[in-house]
Design a protein around this motif. Structure first.
Motif, PDB file in Angstrom:
ATOM      1  N   GLU A   1       0.831  -1.214   0.000  1.00 11.98           N
ATOM      2  CA  GLU A   1       0.000   0.000   0.000  1.00 11.98           C
ATOM      3  C   GLU A   1       0.858   1.253   0.000  1.00 11.98           C
ATOM      4  OE1 GLU A   1      -2.156   3.378   1.402  1.00 11.98           O
ATOM      5  OE2 GLU A   1      -0.726   2.315   2.669  1.00 11.98           O
ATOM      6  N   ARG A   2       1.933   1.235   0.762  1.00 14.73           N
ATOM      7  CA  ARG A   2       2.829   2.395   0.803  1.00 14.73           C
ATOM      8  C   ARG A   2       3.612   2.539  -0.503  1.00 14.73           C
ATOM      9  NH1 ARG A   2       1.238   6.233   3.618  1.00 14.73           N
ATOM     10  NH2 ARG A   2      -0.579   5.298   2.652  1.00 14.73           N
ATOM     11  N   PHE A   3       3.940   1.409  -1.148  1.00 12.31           N
ATOM     12  CA  PHE A   3       4.563   1.480  -2.469  1.00 12.31           C
ATOM     13  C   PHE A   3       3.651   2.246  -3.419  1.00 12.31           C
ATOM     14  CE2 PHE A   3       5.506   0.282  -6.748  1.00 12.31           C
ATOM     15  CZ  PHE A   3       6.845  -0.035  -6.804  1.00 12.31           C
ATOM     16  N   SER A   4       2.372   1.903  -3.374  1.00 13.69           N
ATOM     17  CA  SER A   4       1.409   2.566  -4.252  1.00 13.69           C
ATOM     18  C   SER A   4       1.306   4.050  -3.931  1.00 13.69           C
ATOM     19  CB  SER A   4       0.037   1.894  -4.104  1.00 13.69           C
ATOM     20  OG  SER A   4      -0.947   2.595  -4.828  1.00 13.69           O
ATOM     21  N   TYR A   5       1.181   4.372  -2.650  1.00 11.26           N
ATOM     22  CA  TYR A   5       0.954   5.765  -2.253  1.00 11.26           C
ATOM     23  C   TYR A   5       2.173   6.642  -2.534  1.00 11.26           C
ATOM     24  CZ  TYR A   5      -0.014   9.736   0.831  1.00 11.26           C
ATOM     25  OH  TYR A   5      -0.210  10.996   1.336  1.00 11.26           O
ATOM     26  N   TYR A   6       3.340   6.209  -2.071  1.00  7.35           N
ATOM     27  CA  TYR A   6       4.535   7.031  -2.241  1.00  7.35           C
ATOM     28  C   TYR A   6       5.038   7.016  -3.680  1.00  7.35           C
ATOM     29  CZ  TYR A   6       4.896   7.733   2.778  1.00  7.35           C
ATOM     30  OH  TYR A   6       4.647   8.110   4.076  1.00  7.35           O
ATOM     31  N   GLY A   7       4.807   5.907  -4.395  1.00  7.35           N
ATOM     32  CA  GLY A   7       5.188   5.883  -5.806  1.00  7.35           C
ATOM     33  C   GLY A   7       4.423   6.909  -6.605  1.00  7.35           C
ATOM     34  N   MET A   8       3.135   7.022  -6.316  1.00  2.10           N
ATOM     35  CA  MET A   8       2.318   8.022  -7.002  1.00  2.10           C
ATOM     36  C   MET A   8       2.719   9.434  -6.593  1.00  2.10           C
ATOM     37  SD  MET A   8      -0.479  10.151  -6.355  1.00  2.10           S
ATOM     38  CE  MET A   8      -1.234   9.404  -4.925  1.00  2.10           C
ATOM     39  N   LYS A   9       2.967   9.645  -5.298  1.00  2.00           N
ATOM     40  CA  LYS A   9       3.332  10.979  -4.832  1.00  2.00           C
ATOM     41  C   LYS A   9       4.703  11.416  -5.326  1.00  2.00           C
ATOM     42  CE  LYS A   9       2.444  12.813  -0.937  1.00  2.00           C
ATOM     43  NZ  LYS A   9       2.426  13.149   0.493  1.00  2.00           N
ATOM     44  N   ALA A  10       5.592  10.454  -5.604  1.00  2.00           N
ATOM     45  CA  ALA A  10       6.954  10.797  -6.025  1.00  2.00           C
ATOM     46  C   ALA A  10       6.961  11.605  -7.316  1.00  2.00           C
ATOM     47  CB  ALA A  10       7.799   9.529  -6.185  1.00  2.00           C
ATOM     48  N   VAL A  11       6.055  11.283  -8.226  1.00  2.00           N
ATOM     49  CA  VAL A  11       6.043  11.957  -9.531  1.00  2.00           C
ATOM     50  C   VAL A  11       4.940  12.992  -9.622  1.00  2.00           C
ATOM     51  CG1 VAL A  11       7.054   9.960 -10.681  1.00  2.00           C
ATOM     52  CG2 VAL A  11       4.570  10.180 -10.572  1.00  2.00           C
ATOM     53  N   LEU A  12       4.167  13.176  -8.552  1.00  2.00           N
ATOM     54  CA  LEU A  12       2.981  14.028  -8.626  1.00  2.00           C
ATOM     55  C   LEU A  12       3.327  15.494  -8.858  1.00  2.00           C
ATOM     56  CD1 LEU A  12      -0.092  13.799  -8.446  1.00  2.00           C
ATOM     57  CD2 LEU A  12       0.074  14.250  -5.996  1.00  2.00           C
ATOM     58  N   ILE A  13       4.329  16.007  -8.144  1.00  2.00           N
ATOM     59  CA  ILE A  13       4.659  17.434  -8.273  1.00  2.00           C
ATOM     60  C   ILE A  13       5.178  17.749  -9.671  1.00  2.00           C
ATOM     61  CG2 ILE A  13       7.032  17.220  -7.432  1.00  2.00           C
ATOM     62  CD1 ILE A  13       4.650  20.048  -6.485  1.00  2.00           C
ATOM     63  N   LEU A  14       5.964  16.822 -10.268  1.00  2.00           N
ATOM     64  CA  LEU A  14       6.460  17.052 -11.622  1.00  2.00           C
ATOM     65  C   LEU A  14       5.362  16.847 -12.654  1.00  2.00           C
ATOM     66  CD1 LEU A  14      10.028  15.473 -11.537  1.00  2.00           C
ATOM     67  CD2 LEU A  14       9.270  17.773 -10.949  1.00  2.00           C
ATOM     68  N   TYR A  15       4.384  16.001 -12.360  1.00  2.00           N
ATOM     69  CA  TYR A  15       3.215  15.845 -13.235  1.00  2.00           C
ATOM     70  C   TYR A  15       2.448  17.166 -13.319  1.00  2.00           C
ATOM     71  CZ  TYR A  15      -1.410  14.233 -14.744  1.00  2.00           C
ATOM     72  OH  TYR A  15      -2.605  14.081 -15.404  1.00  2.00           O
TER      73      TYR A  15
END
Length: 698
Positions: free
Chosen positions: A56-70
């Motif tokens: 679950e944390r892989f999913s959450y932090y993986g998505m957040k990692a690229v969110l600001i650049l998205y």
């Protein structure tokens, strides 16, 4: 009124308890011992919980990692808007646990919330997962294994950061190294974390039969609010001086609510009061994914042995957490204990705050150094101009009507780039400039219009036996947001098609056609395929580095053939991204001392009926912290280094307040939250009501 009521002492042996409060039930069969891990005191069920949390944390932090650049690159929002939306999303993720905790404690229980709501509905699921999963793991331990339960919270936090470590390293690679439709592949970067959520659901369901599933204990959230409201209103109604005072303001609810509930609410409110200063800590900590990532895009990610993407720098946090947790647990804390220092949970949290203050002070110093290396920015009624001489001989350029100042003291030689941009002042927001060009024995005058706050290139080219000029607008501000960009000027008499990658190409018009800027991956480009209508050829573009903007002039040299003249419009990022390492080390050490300790502290201080509620309140402080960042980003108007200093000073003040509050806080012991030890409820079948043994002093 009985005059002896106040002084009379009574012992009530049996008092009726309503059937609704304690329904009759048969004696419970002997409880089978839960299976353990390799004969230890750790229940096997926590293995499924920890693996589930990792996915679950892989999913959450993986998505957040690229969110600001998205937001910044794909949606083309500015930095402040991207930061605000990022923290608004983070805040929402931490507000929903209040709803999840209420459902878990009062209706479905922690297990069902996790499996049916939290993992099935990902958008709202974080509210179901966050307040339940940590407390649900704690429920798997018996009270006699309190030490193992404390170690569990460290393992639990390790699983969080292991998932974060892998996802924050892999997801940016999926974004940057894979191309989708000629751009960064955000679809893949978001899709893989979605797949991990499915795996999390499967793993969690596999352990269903061996979980210890405490039943929900009624609508505890509603009871808490009703109890507090009744106590306040009852105290207001009985504010006369003739009425004796009570030891605690919540004791005014004793006329309506049971003693155990009042004791639980007292413990809850004492901890909630201690939580008031905590949001400022999270306001700083959560900026690793926003402001610190935006800082990283203006730094050089080439480490020699490896090239880091800006959003990959976040991998330092979970990596250092995995190192620091055992280091602190088995080395630092034990050394402090041997020195005779009582390093309590609240003291650890205070020290963690101080370390994060220092981290932001370091971040401010790095930001100041980056600004010193960056090109100047144009202000109101200002423009910056450079001259590109593509003629076959030198040219002297003068601005007419601007005190006849030469842009350069000396003439500009053929294919000589001016050493720097020249600043021109405007009288209005837009203005026409007249230029005098001296070429051989010719004197030419030309006129071009410019607008404030922009950067321009005056391109001088051959026009038969004479010369002419054209004004080309460069980037609106001298920053590329960390991206590598290129554009081309085609001096040939035919259109040129340039293939920058397998799915990225552009056409440049004939006779000094100018292309728009195109974003490319950082790296070496020794052989870029180009073609005209009757010829194929290759151009060597060399190294295209982080944060630079390049202009390539395609020329046909008689001796060397077709080639590209390379000009660096915006210089590459000079400061190494490795300079962020000290601030990440400090903030991670602060996080380990604050967050890991806070998880265990929240569980240990929570009444048994309100553990998920108090966990949700802990997460609510994170939500409020993200709102603080949102407000500051939108309304402060400060430059970035000053904003870092502001946050550092605010947390230092909050740390002082928290230390004073912690000094007067008395931790609640486990036995104090179990209720009276002599309480016995015999369950009798038939028409008889239940009887509860009590000792009451009136």
């Amino acid at each position: 009124m009985n005059p002896f009521q106040k002084n009379e002492s009574k012992e009530t042996l049996f008092s009726p308890v309503s059937i609704e409060e304690v329904p009759p039930r048969p004696p419970s069969p002997p409880k089978k011992p839960s299976p353990t891990i390799c004969g230890s005191n750790y229940p096997l069920s926590i293995a499924f919980i920890v693996v589930n949390e990792f996915c679950e944390r892989f999913s959450y932090y993986g998505m957040k990692a690229v969110l600001i650049l998205y937001f910044l690159y794909f949606l083309h929002w500015n930095e402040d808007t991207s930061t605000s939306i990022y923290h608004a999303f983070s805040s929402l993720c931490y507000f929903t646990p209040i709803l999840g905790a209420a459902i878990a404690d009062s209706w479905l229980g922690k297990f069902k919330v996790l499996s049916l709501i939290g993992l099935s509905l990902i958008a709202l699921g974080t509210g179901g997962i966050k307040p339940c999963v940590a407390a649900f793991g704690g429920d798997q331990f018996e009270e006699k294994h309190a030490e193992e339960r404390t170690r569990y919270f460290s393992v639990f936090y390790l699983s969080i950061n292991a998932g974060s470590l892998i996802s924050t390293f892999i997801t940016p690679m999926l974004r940057g190294d894979v191309q989708c439709f000629g751009e960064d592949c955000y679809a893949l970067a978001f899709g893989v974390p979605g797949l991990l959520m499915v795996i999390a659901l499967v793993v969690f369901a596999m352990g269903s039969k061996i979980y210890n599933k405490p039943p929900p204990e009624g609508n505890i959230v509603a009871q808490v609010f009703k109890c507090i409201w009744f106590a306040i209103s009852n105290r207001f109604k009985n504010r006369s001086g003739d009425i004796s005072k009570r030891q605690h303001w919540l004791d005014w609810a004793a006329e309506k609510y049971p003693k155990q509930l009042i004791m639980d609410v007292k413990a809850l409110t004492r901890v909630l009061f201690l939580y008031i200063p905590l949001p400022m800590f999270w306001a700083l900590l959560d900026q690793q994914g926003s402001r610190w990532t935006l800082q990283a895009i203006r730094m050089n990610g080439n480490l020699g042995f490896f090239v880091l993407q800006p959003d990959q720098m976040q991998v330092l946090n979970p990596l250092l957490v995995l190192i620091f947790i055992p280091l602190f647990d088995f080395v630092i804390y034990r050394l402090v204990s041997k020195c005779g220092i009582n390093f309590s949970s609240l003291r650890k949290m205070a020290v963690g705050m101080i370390l994060v203050c220092l981290a932001f002070a370091v971040a401010a110093a790095v930001e100041i150094k980056i600004n010193e290396m960056a090109p100047a920015q144009s202000g109101p009624q200002e423009v910056f101009l450079q001259v590109l001489n593509l003629a076959d001989d030198e040219v002297k350029v003068t601005v007419v009507g601007n005190e006849n100042n030469s842009l350069l003291i000396e003439s500009i030689k053929s294919f000589q780039k001016t050493p720097h941009y020249s600043k021109l002042h405007l009288k209005t927001k837009s203005q026409d400039f007249h230029f005098h060009l001296k070429y051989h024995n010719l004197s030419l005058y030309t006129e071009h219009s410019v607008q404030e706050k922009n950067w321009y290139s005056l391109v001088i080219r051959e026009d038969g036996n004479s010369i002419s000029s054209m004004m080309v607008k460069d980037t609106e501000s001298k920053t590329t947001n960390g991206m590598t960009t290129v554009r081309f000027v085609n001096t040939l008499h035919k259109d040129v098609n340039i293939s920058l990658s397998t799915d990225t190409s552009l056409n440049v018009g004939e006779d000094y056609g100018v292309s728009a800027y195109r974003t490319v991956q950082r790296g070496e480009y020794p052989s870029v395929h180009c073609r005209t209508e009757d010829k194929n050829f290759s151009l060597n573009l060399g190294l295209l580095d982080f944060g630079a903007a390049y202009l390539f002039v395609i020329t046909n040299n008689t001796n060397q053939g077709l080639q590209a003249w390379k000009i660096e419009d915006i210089p590459a990022n000079k400061m190494s991204i490795a300079w962020q390492l000290p601030q990440y080390a400090l903030v991670t050490a602060g996080e380990v001392m604050f967050s890991v300790t806070g998880l265990e502290f929240s569980y240990s201080q929570a009444p048994s009926s309100m553990k998920s509620v108090l966990q949700a309140a802990w997460l609510l402080t994170i939500a409020v912290g993200n709102i603080i960042v949102l407000v500051v980003a939108q309304f402060s108007g400060l430059v970035q280094w000053a904003e870092f200093i502001l946050f550092s000073c605010l947390l230092l003040v909050i740390c002082l307040i928290f230390s004073i509050m912690g000094y007067y806080y008395v931790p609640v012991k486990t036995e104090d939250m179990r209720g009276p030890a002599d309480k016995q409820i015999p369950h009798i079948q038939g028409n008889m009501i239940n009887l509860e043994t009590k000792k009451t002093k009136l």
